[in-house]
Design an enzyme around this catalytic site. Structure first.
Site, PDB file in Angstrom:
ATOM      1  CG  HIS A   1      27.058  33.662  -9.265  1.00  0.00           C
ATOM      2  ND1 HIS A   1      27.567  31.992  -8.453  1.00  0.00           N
ATOM      3  CD2 HIS A   1      25.853  34.043  -9.010  1.00  0.00           C
ATOM      4  CE1 HIS A   1      26.641  32.073  -7.143  1.00  0.00           C
ATOM      5  NE2 HIS A   1      25.565  32.946  -7.162  1.00  0.00           N
TER       6      HIS A   1
ATOM      7  CE1 TYR B   1      29.359  29.642  -5.078  1.00  0.00           C
ATOM      8  CE2 TYR B   1      30.768  30.873  -5.294  1.00  0.00           C
ATOM      9  CZ  TYR B   1      29.626  30.478  -5.936  1.00  0.00           C
ATOM     10  OH  TYR B   1      29.720  30.556  -6.662  1.00  0.00           O
TER      11      TYR B   1
ATOM     12  CD  GLU C   1      30.807  31.415 -10.026  1.00  0.00           C
ATOM     13  OE1 GLU C   1      31.299  31.662  -8.635  1.00  0.00           O
ATOM     14  OE2 GLU C   1      29.606  31.139  -9.691  1.00  0.00           O
TER      15      GLU C   1
ATOM     16  N   GLY D   1      11.888  41.550 -23.914  1.00  0.00           N
ATOM     17  CA  GLY D   1      13.078  40.629 -23.978  1.00  0.00           C
ATOM     18  C   GLY D   1      13.891  40.312 -25.343  1.00  0.00           C
TER      19      GLY D   1
ATOM     20  CB  VAL E   1      15.410  33.950 -15.960  1.00  0.00           C
ATOM     21  CG1 VAL E   1      14.254  35.052 -15.136  1.00  0.00           C
ATOM     22  CG2 VAL E   1      14.615  33.222 -16.824  1.00  0.00           C
ATOM     23  CG  PHE E   2      15.555  40.082 -18.784  1.00  0.00           C
ATOM     24  CD1 PHE E   2      17.045  39.963 -18.864  1.00  0.00           C
ATOM     25  CD2 PHE E   2      14.591  40.984 -19.416  1.00  0.00           C
ATOM     26  CE1 PHE E   2      17.694  40.278 -20.543  1.00  0.00           C
ATOM     27  CE2 PHE E   2      15.086  41.217 -20.862  1.00  0.00           C
ATOM     28  CZ  PHE E   2      16.325  40.661 -20.915  1.00  0.00           C
TER      29      PHE E   2
END
Length: 395
Positions: free
Chosen positions: A88, A98, A140, A274, A384-385
């Site tokens: 994010h 949000y 964040e 990766g 993870v992409f």
């Protein structure tokens, strides 16, 4: 922590809500994008929306978070939350967004579940949402503060100073700030977001790992063209249009799959593109004269399709206790195994820490083999992409 009032309600309704999450998230995104089309145009990945991957990832994260609250009420699933917060922050998500998500998500819940959403059920799941949202907002905010930027203001212009065609479908770009400032540091394994304006005016964002060690004069990203239906909008644009001298909008570095401190043994296992965060880790280890035992595993279709193949070899050879294990699907490489990577054939130290990056089937296989071989689940980390479809399913 869930309140005493909400806990039994969430426990009783989680199976029903969980079964309906696919329909809920589909209705949620449709409603939100109808009301706020700029979010799909300029923030959310249109490819992931078209494929349904983002809906599945959101459903998985909600179910995983609610399940964690019930199973361990005194703790918070910080590993999952940290991964989401870094993604994010790299997108410039703000606390105000949000509230938008909350409005449209709960409208979708009511639409799908109807009369089953009693005031008590609505209040309980509202509590779940804000526990998760407020935790992410706080994480964040800390990431923005760490980078020294205002909330959401993470993008800066960077110039392409080098472009290299690594393979037929992979290209790398070296980047520097347009004002001459140093690129700044990052932790080996982190990524940046790149925002480009597409022909239809959309400003789409994608994440790319930094594929060189920190401390260099330039950053480097390596971009694989994404084929399929839908094809990768940003990767295609970068391959076809980005040239030396062009300016890209690039975020500060984020990501929590980073090289650990210490001198313990490492397993770095990757497949396809990766390998990029592993290159940054290996570059850092080599540059600092590390004597850690480092076992590198990489799987690819063929040597010709293995981006940065010789660079990977040089970096491993620079480590006194480094070893390289290659597997290719196509025959013809005398220095590699044929077929899928097999970590069961490796002599792994009992205290190894493993880092995985690549397609989800590859990581599932390697993680399963490691756990079966006695490696602790807490010692296996992954990147993870794209949307994290593994959330809540690691087991």
């Amino acid at each position: 922590m869930l309140s005493e009032q909400a806990t039994p309600v969430v426990r009783a309704t989680l199976p029903v809500v969980g079964d309906a999450l696919g329909d809920i998230t589909e209705r949620f995104y449709a409603g939100m994008f109808a009301a706020r089309p700029e979010l799909l145009r300029d923030l959310f990945n249109r490819g992931n929306q078209a494929s349904g991957d983002q809906r599945r990832a959101l459903a998985g994260s909600i179910a995983a978070f609610a399940g964690a609250l019930l199973e361990s009420p005194d703790t918070r699933p910080d590993v999952m939350l940290s991964r989401i917060a870094h993604k994010h922050a790299s997108l410039g998500v703000t606390a105000e967004q949000y509230k938008i998500v909350h409005e449209h998500l709960f409208a979708a819940i009511v639409d799908v579940l109807g009369e089953a959403v009693t005031p008590e059920v609505a209040q309980a799941w509202d509590e779940v949402y804000w526990l998760m949202a407020n935790a992410l907002i706080a994480l964040e905010a800390g990431l923005y503060q760490e980078k020294g930027v205002a909330e959401g203001e993470v993008v800066r212009p960077m110039e392409i100073v080098e472009r290299h065609q690594e393979t037929a479908d992979t290209v790398s770009f070296a980047l520097r700030h347009t004002d001459g400032r140093p690129t700044g540091t990052f932790r080996p394994g982190q990524y940046v977001s790149v925002r480009v304006e597409l022909p239809d005016g959309a400003r789409q964002i994608r994440q790319y790992s930094l594929s060189t060690a920190p401390g260099t004069a330039q950053w480097r990203i390596t971009v694989k063209r994404v084929d399929g239906d839908p094809a990768g909008e940003v990767s295609t644009w970068l391959h076809e249009h980005a040239r030396v001298g062009d300016v890209l909008e690039v975020s500060a570095p984020f990501g929590d799959l980073v090289l650990p401190e210490g001198d313990g043994p490492l397993l770095l296992a990757s497949a396809g593109i990766g390998s990029t965060p592993m290159l940054a880790m290996l570059g850092h280890l080599a540059a600092t004269g590390s004597r850690r035992r480092v076992i590198v595993v990489h799987a690819d279709r063929s040597p010709a399709e293995h981006a940065h193949r010789e660079e990977l070899r040089r970096l491993v050879e620079a480590l006194p206790q480094g070893s390289l294990n290659l597997w290719y699907e196509e025959p013809g490489a005398a220095d590699a195994g044929l077929g899928r990577a097999d970590v069961t054939a490796l002599d792994l130290p009992a205290d190894v820490t493993a880092y995985l990056c690549g397609p989800l089937p590859f990581m599932r296989q390697v993680r399963g083999d490691l756990l079966a071989g006695g490696v602790a689940a807490a010692a296996v980390h992954y990147e993870v992409f794209g949307p994290d479809l593994w959330l809540g399913t690691e087991g």
